[in-house]
Design a protein around this motif. Structure first.
Motif, PDB file in Angstrom:
ATOM      1  N   VAL A  81     -53.773 -89.065 -32.303  1.00  0.00           N
ATOM      2  CA  VAL A  81     -53.094 -87.774 -32.446  1.00  0.00           C
ATOM      3  C   VAL A  81     -51.645 -87.975 -32.886  1.00  0.00           C
ATOM      4  N   ALA A  82     -50.972 -88.969 -32.304  1.00  0.00           N
ATOM      5  CA  ALA A  82     -49.573 -89.242 -32.661  1.00  0.00           C
ATOM      6  C   ALA A  82     -49.454 -89.631 -34.138  1.00  0.00           C
ATOM      7  N   GLU A  83     -50.359 -90.502 -34.605  1.00  0.00           N
ATOM      8  CA  GLU A  83     -50.290 -90.936 -36.004  1.00  0.00           C
ATOM      9  C   GLU A  83     -50.673 -89.812 -36.953  1.00  0.00           C
ATOM     10  N   ILE A  84     -51.665 -89.015 -36.575  1.00  0.00           N
ATOM     11  CA  ILE A  84     -52.047 -87.871 -37.412  1.00  0.00           C
ATOM     12  C   ILE A  84     -50.891 -86.888 -37.515  1.00  0.00           C
ATOM     13  N   ASN A  85     -50.218 -86.630 -36.388  1.00  0.00           N
ATOM     14  CA  ASN A  85     -49.048 -85.743 -36.409  1.00  0.00           C
ATOM     15  C   ASN A  85     -47.948 -86.313 -37.301  1.00  0.00           C
ATOM     16  N   MET A  86     -47.768 -87.634 -37.251  1.00  0.00           N
ATOM     17  CA  MET A  86     -46.763 -88.287 -38.095  1.00  0.00           C
ATOM     18  C   MET A  86     -47.088 -88.094 -39.576  1.00  0.00           C
ATOM     19  N   VAL A  87     -48.366 -88.289 -39.929  1.00  0.00           N
ATOM     20  CA  VAL A  87     -48.788 -88.131 -41.323  1.00  0.00           C
ATOM     21  C   VAL A  87     -48.627 -86.683 -41.777  1.00  0.00           C
ATOM     22  N   ARG A  92     -45.532 -82.334 -44.708  1.00  0.00           N
ATOM     23  CA  ARG A  92     -44.709 -81.112 -44.713  1.00  0.00           C
ATOM     24  C   ARG A  92     -43.342 -81.364 -45.341  1.00  0.00           C
ATOM     25  N   GLN A  93     -42.867 -82.602 -45.270  1.00  0.00           N
ATOM     26  CA  GLN A  93     -41.575 -82.959 -45.856  1.00  0.00           C
ATOM     27  C   GLN A  93     -41.717 -83.444 -47.304  1.00  0.00           C
ATOM     28  N   GLY A  94     -42.939 -83.368 -47.840  1.00  0.00           N
ATOM     29  CA  GLY A  94     -43.163 -83.788 -49.223  1.00  0.00           C
ATOM     30  C   GLY A  94     -43.356 -85.284 -49.383  1.00  0.00           C
ATOM     31  N   ASP A  95     -43.600 -85.988 -48.265  1.00  0.00           N
ATOM     32  CA  ASP A  95     -43.807 -87.442 -48.290  1.00  0.00           C
ATOM     33  C   ASP A  95     -45.302 -87.724 -48.119  1.00  0.00           C
ATOM     34  N   PHE A  96     -45.928 -88.280 -49.169  1.00  0.00           N
ATOM     35  CA  PHE A  96     -47.371 -88.532 -49.128  1.00  0.00           C
ATOM     36  C   PHE A  96     -47.674 -90.039 -48.991  1.00  0.00           C
ATOM     37  N   SER A  97     -46.693 -90.797 -48.534  1.00  0.00           N
ATOM     38  CA  SER A  97     -46.853 -92.250 -48.443  1.00  0.00           C
ATOM     39  C   SER A  97     -47.340 -92.708 -47.068  1.00  0.00           C
ATOM     40  N   LYS A  98     -47.339 -91.823 -46.080  1.00  0.00           N
ATOM     41  CA  LYS A  98     -47.714 -92.219 -44.722  1.00  0.00           C
ATOM     42  C   LYS A  98     -49.236 -92.212 -44.560  1.00  0.00           C
ATOM     43  N   ARG A  99     -49.727 -93.142 -43.716  1.00  0.00           N
ATOM     44  CA  ARG A  99     -51.154 -93.245 -43.436  1.00  0.00           C
ATOM     45  C   ARG A  99     -51.372 -93.460 -41.934  1.00  0.00           C
ATOM     46  N   VAL A 100     -52.588 -93.152 -41.485  1.00  0.00           N
ATOM     47  CA  VAL A 100     -52.994 -93.476 -40.110  1.00  0.00           C
ATOM     48  C   VAL A 100     -53.435 -94.940 -40.104  1.00  0.00           C
TER      49      VAL A 100
END
Length: 235
Positions: A81-87, A92-100
């Motif tokens: 849940v924490a990693e999904i929330n981070m992604v 929402r900030q326009g950053d599509f580089s994060k992954r679970v």
């Protein structure tokens, strides 16, 4: 115990081996009751979407294995849940580089894969759109979005590509008409179907070319007559 109640204990006074047996039974029942209460409380929190609480009571044997299994499951859920929330927050900030990236199992692993695939696909589409629109801003209408896209993203891809293709075709025809004019030909007009402002531009160019063609023809007719000594022609 057969009815799922573990809060009852032996109260009758005993002595000797019976007293030891009584103590062992009561201790076991107390440990079982504490463990089950902790599990119920933890699972109730999970049901409410709270994955931060784990079982803290002391447990032995099978009860400890159950405690460890429940705690591991809750910790996995909490980490997921924490990693999904981070992604999602990054998106929402326009950053599509994060992954679970947390190692998960079962349905959580499937959820992780689905989210990572969706984000990667979205990142690829956004990058492709950015490259195509950058080319358009520099007057290059030859590039279109090539990456795979589904659903609303597929519709967006199709709309952008259709717009760029139409614009490229319009620019090509306008260039052909202008090139013909530069070679003294005024019989070339824009024929492909267009919509919106492109259609208005097409109509304006075609009217201008037709008017210019008519004027040139009239001038040619007058000049031809004058060359033959006829000065009565007027344009």
């Amino acid at each position: 115990m057969s009815q799922g109640q573990f809060d009852k204990q032996l109260q009758a006074p005993m002595s000797g081996d019976l007293a030891h047996l009584k103590d062992n039974i009561n201790s076991s029942l107390n440990s079982l009751d504490n463990t089950m209460n902790a599990i119920v409380e933890t699972m109730a929190n999970v049901a409410k979407g709270n994955f931060t609480d784990t079982i803290q009571v002391e447990a032995q044997g099978k009860l400890n294995e159950l405690k460890v299994s429940v705690n591991d499951s809750v910790k996995s859920m909490n980490g997921a849940v924490a990693e999904i929330n981070m992604v999602m927050g990054a998106i929402r900030q326009g950053d599509f580089s994060k992954r679970v990236n947390l190692p998960l199992q079962g349905q959580l692993e499937a959820l992780k894969d689905d989210i990572n695939f969706s984000v990667a696909n979205l990142a690829e589409i956004i990058k492709d759109i950015g490259n195509v629109m950058a080319a358009v801003s520099q007057g290059d209408f030859k590039h279109t979005i090539e990456c795979e896209a589904q659903g609303q993203l597929g519709h967006l891809k199709q709309d952008i590509n259709s717009s760029i293709t139409s614009l490229d075709k319009a620019i090509g025809e306008i260039s052909a008409v202008m090139m013909a004019i530069s070679h003294g030909r005024f019989d070339r007009t824009i024929d492909s179907p267009m919509t919106g402002q492109l259609n208005t531009l097409k109509q304006d160019i075609n009217r201008s070319v037709l008017t210019l063609d008519q004027v040139i023809q009239e001038l040619a007719s007058v000049m031809a007559a004058m060359s033959e000594g006829d000065f009565t022609q007027k344009n």
